[in-house]
Design a protein around this motif. Sequence first.
Motif, short mmCIF file in Angstrom:
data_model
loop_
_atom_site.label_atom_id
_atom_site.label_comp_id
_atom_site.label_asym_id
_atom_site.label_seq_id
_atom_site.Cartn_x
_atom_site.Cartn_y
_atom_site.Cartn_z
N ASP A 96 17.30 -51.42 8.02
CA ASP A 96 17.48 -52.39 6.93
C ASP A 96 18.93 -52.44 6.48
O ASP A 96 19.57 -51.42 6.24
CB ASP A 96 16.56 -52.07 5.75
N GLY A 97 19.46 -53.67 6.40
CA GLY A 97 20.82 -53.89 5.94
C GLY A 97 21.88 -53.82 7.02
O GLY A 97 23.06 -54.05 6.74
N LEU A 98 21.49 -53.51 8.25
CA LEU A 98 22.48 -53.46 9.33
C LEU A 98 22.65 -54.82 9.98
O LEU A 98 21.70 -55.60 10.08
CB LEU A 98 22.05 -52.46 10.42
N THR A 99 23.85 -55.07 10.45
CA THR A 99 24.11 -56.27 11.25
C THR A 99 23.69 -55.99 12.69
O THR A 99 23.56 -54.83 13.09
CB THR A 99 25.61 -56.61 11.23
N ALA A 100 23.53 -57.06 13.46
CA ALA A 100 23.23 -56.90 14.88
C ALA A 100 24.34 -56.11 15.56
O ALA A 100 24.08 -55.29 16.46
CB ALA A 100 23.03 -58.26 15.54
N GLU A 101 25.57 -56.31 15.13
CA GLU A 101 26.71 -55.60 15.72
C GLU A 101 26.56 -54.08 15.54
O GLU A 101 26.79 -53.32 16.48
CB GLU A 101 28.02 -56.08 15.09
N LEU A 102 26.19 -53.65 14.34
CA LEU A 102 26.02 -52.21 14.10
C LEU A 102 24.78 -51.67 14.82
O LEU A 102 24.78 -50.54 15.28
CB LEU A 102 25.95 -51.90 12.61
N ALA A 134 17.87 -58.76 16.63
CA ALA A 134 18.06 -58.84 15.19
C ALA A 134 17.28 -57.72 14.51
O ALA A 134 16.23 -57.30 15.00
CB ALA A 134 17.57 -60.20 14.68
N PRO A 135 17.79 -57.25 13.38
CA PRO A 135 17.12 -56.15 12.69
C PRO A 135 15.67 -56.49 12.31
O PRO A 135 14.79 -55.63 12.42
CB PRO A 135 17.97 -55.90 11.45
N GLU A 136 15.42 -57.73 11.89
CA GLU A 136 14.06 -58.11 11.49
C GLU A 136 13.08 -58.05 12.66
O GLU A 136 11.89 -57.80 12.46
CB GLU A 136 14.04 -59.54 10.91
N LEU A 137 13.58 -58.31 13.86
CA LEU A 137 12.72 -58.23 15.03
C LEU A 137 12.31 -56.78 15.29
O LEU A 137 11.14 -56.49 15.56
CB LEU A 137 13.44 -58.83 16.25
#
Length: 168
Positions: free
Chosen positions: A23-29, A99-102
Amino acid sequence: MNSIELLADGYGRIGGVVHAVVDGLTAELLEARVDPGANSIAWLVWHLTRVQDDHVSDVAGAEQEWTHGGWVERFALPFDTGATGYGHSPAEVAKVTVAPELLTGYYDAVHQRTHDYLQTLTDADLDRVVDPGWDPPVTLGVRLISVIDDDVAHAAQAAFVRGILERR
């Protein structure tokens, strides 16, 4: 508290770590690695979820959420449908870009299926042999604990990686 309640509690704790990491991370991270041979957070969370999905679905005699829930299409990874990440090379690890949500959506769906399956069990069910190819043969209880053990290890690795990345 009985054995099934203990197993449900153990599986439930994994989700807290997964969400705290993702949670809160970008795809890059999510895709970043601390060195070229290391696993990314995205790969670690995908892998731990795939292992849980694969192993619990197997002992439950059910189709995996990966295919049943359409996650394989949503992730669109360049792997065989049955891939769980076991034995992946660094180049394959780098291909897990999502993506994080996925990631958390798939994890949550697998967790719910695991929880629902656990609710169908009794303590006596845990002695059922699910893999006679080992000495001693693997029982349902041992298999379910081994998945918790593997998932906790990978979730902790993902948390460690997040900590390193946030300090860079």
